[in-house]
Design an enzyme around this catalytic site. Structure first.
Site, short mmCIF file in Angstrom:
data_model
loop_
_atom_site.label_atom_id
_atom_site.label_comp_id
_atom_site.label_asym_id
_atom_site.label_seq_id
_atom_site.Cartn_x
_atom_site.Cartn_y
_atom_site.Cartn_z
N ARG A 93 -2.00 -20.87 -1.84
CA ARG A 93 -1.35 -19.62 -2.21
C ARG A 93 -0.01 -19.87 -2.88
O ARG A 93 0.35 -19.19 -3.86
CB ARG A 93 -1.13 -18.77 -0.94
CG ARG A 93 -0.34 -17.49 -1.13
CD ARG A 93 -1.05 -16.45 -1.92
NE ARG A 93 -2.44 -16.26 -1.49
CZ ARG A 93 -3.28 -15.41 -2.04
NH1 ARG A 93 -2.91 -14.66 -3.07
NH2 ARG A 93 -4.53 -15.30 -1.59
N ASN A 354 -1.35 -19.41 7.42
CA ASN A 354 -2.66 -18.95 7.87
C ASN A 354 -3.60 -18.72 6.70
O ASN A 354 -3.40 -19.26 5.62
CB ASN A 354 -2.54 -17.73 8.77
CG ASN A 354 -3.48 -17.82 9.96
OD1 ASN A 354 -4.69 -17.88 9.79
ND2 ASN A 354 -2.93 -17.86 11.15
N HIS A 356 -4.41 -16.42 4.46
CA HIS A 356 -3.94 -16.01 3.13
C HIS A 356 -3.14 -17.13 2.47
O HIS A 356 -3.18 -17.30 1.26
CB HIS A 356 -3.09 -14.74 3.24
CG HIS A 356 -2.89 -14.03 1.94
ND1 HIS A 356 -1.72 -14.10 1.22
CD2 HIS A 356 -3.73 -13.26 1.20
CE1 HIS A 356 -1.84 -13.38 0.12
NE2 HIS A 356 -3.05 -12.86 0.07
N CYS A 357 -2.42 -17.90 3.28
CA CYS A 357 -1.58 -18.99 2.77
C CYS A 357 -2.40 -20.13 2.16
O CYS A 357 -1.89 -20.86 1.31
CB CYS A 357 -0.70 -19.55 3.87
SG CYS A 357 0.30 -18.32 4.75
N ILE A 358 -3.64 -20.31 2.63
CA ILE A 358 -4.44 -21.45 2.14
C ILE A 358 -5.44 -21.04 1.06
O ILE A 358 -6.29 -21.83 0.66
CB ILE A 358 -5.18 -22.15 3.31
CG1 ILE A 358 -6.22 -21.23 3.95
CG2 ILE A 358 -4.17 -22.66 4.35
CD1 ILE A 358 -7.15 -21.94 4.93
#
Length: 368
Positions: A93, A354, A356-358
């Protein structure tokens, strides 16, 4: 691939909403010893579960270090497309390109400068050169033109778009001393207008308590459709998140979006019990010099808002908490046409972020 020095908004480009149709999703295979405990074994299982859920309705491009290709292929189905690429960590992200689209359906990437969430001021590791090349290298491999925004520090997790001119950010992140200290709030907002086609920037005051990214917006508030957001919430006045969420709610209730709409805010509870780092977690991590180190008992920034919207689903983190099912129920009602994929995500959270971050979506559209 052409590298543009021009400004996207002047050429009719804007950042679409994540809920709009995708071509696919970018992920990065985890391996950093200071982020992913015990050789990243548990983290890789969690990443694989996320990738396979997304692959049910769109392509997944997994960026993998050359010598880890065989391991990744053993753990991933043939639906996942592996691309050889080096990086410093696995936060697609933040290091991947932010994509914008034109009115004619052309898709281009943006290559922001990445400095590990704060550079020498409060960055989380000392070297980020490989991460800073990911956006450009990905667009080159896939054949997307890219806008050069290397003069501006920004991460994909620090922005959320409704696709209709409204962009959500947090002041705590975008005004942090380690990103663009020479720019005023007004100048930073102008950058978002120029690159994302933002007509209205909503500056949430804060994010999630203990979020080491200086409180990325994607952990606290997200668009579910134009005019509607979910906001991380707790009713417990003793929880450190309580005041942060209250402040954000008061701000959102007083604002309107780019189309003049008053926002509908849906409360999404945070886990009832804090998710904390354990000594067992720490025993499996190996920190490099200059890398941010964790401590046993440290509270992690657990939030159900950190979900990914795929073409056919909502990929939703779960923490083994009593509010897991509440989050599934709330998002199931907000996205009635999408399948909810509850994914155990603590092993991702220990790394610092989490689901969304990956992940980083690639909008559907044509290349030039």
């Amino acid at each position: 691939m052409k590298r543009w020095k021009t400004l996207p908004a002047r050429e009719g480009f804007h950042m679409p909403g994540e809920f709009e149709p995708h071509r696919g999703c970018i992920m990065i295979w985890p391996e950093r010893p200071g982020s992913w405990a015990y050789g990243a074994a548990a983290a890789r299982r969690a990443f694989a579960a996320v990738a396979e859920a997304i692959a049910d309705s769109e392509e997944v491009y997994m960026l993998v270090r050359e010598d880890l290709m065989e391991t990744a292929r053993e753990m991933l189905s043939d639906r996942i497309r592996l691309l050889p690429m080096d990086s410093d960590d696995a936060w697609a992200r933040d290091v991947g390109p932010t994509f914008v689209v034109s009115g004619q359906g052309v898709v281009r990437g943006i290559d922001w400068q990445f400095n590990a969430w704060g550079g020498t001021v409060d960055g989380l590791y000392a070297s980020w050169d490989k991460d800073n090349q990911v956006a450009s290298r990905f667009c080159e491999q896939l054949g997307y033109d890219i806008y050069d925004a290397q003069d501006f520090v920004l991460e994909g997790g620090s922005i959320h778009s409704d696709g209709e001119g409204t962009v959500l950010v947090t002041a705590s992140c975008l005004l942090s001393a380690g990103r663009n200290p020479r720019l005023s709030r007004e100048q930073i907002e102008e950058k978002l207008r120029q690159y994302l086609g933002a007509e209205k920037v909503l500056w949430l005051p804060r994010g999630i308590y203990q979020d080491e990214t200086n409180e990325h917006v994607d952990n606290v508030c997200a668009f579910v459709r134009p005019g509607e957001v979910v906001l991380a919430w707790t009713d417990d006045p003793e929880d450190p998140q309580y005041d942060l969420s209250q402040t954000c709610m008061e701000y959102l209730e007083a604002e309107r979006d780019a189309r003049g709409r008053k926002l509908v805010v849906h409360k999404l509870p945070i886990p009832a019990r804090p998710v904390c780092v354990t000594q067992e977690d720490l025993d499996g991590l190996e920190f490099e010099p200059g890398e941010d180190e964790r401590e046993a008992g440290e509270r992690l920034a657990a939030s159900y808002v950190n979900f990914y919207i795929s073409n056919g689903g909502i990929i939703l983190p779960q923490f083994g908490d009593e509010n897991d099912e509440k989050a599934v129920d709330i998002l199931g009602k907000l996205f009635p046409d999408r399948k909810i994929y509850p994914i155990p995500a603590r092993d991702i959270l220990v790394g610092g972020g989490n689901i969304h971050c990956i992940t980083q979506q690639i909008p559907r559209g044509r290349q030039e």
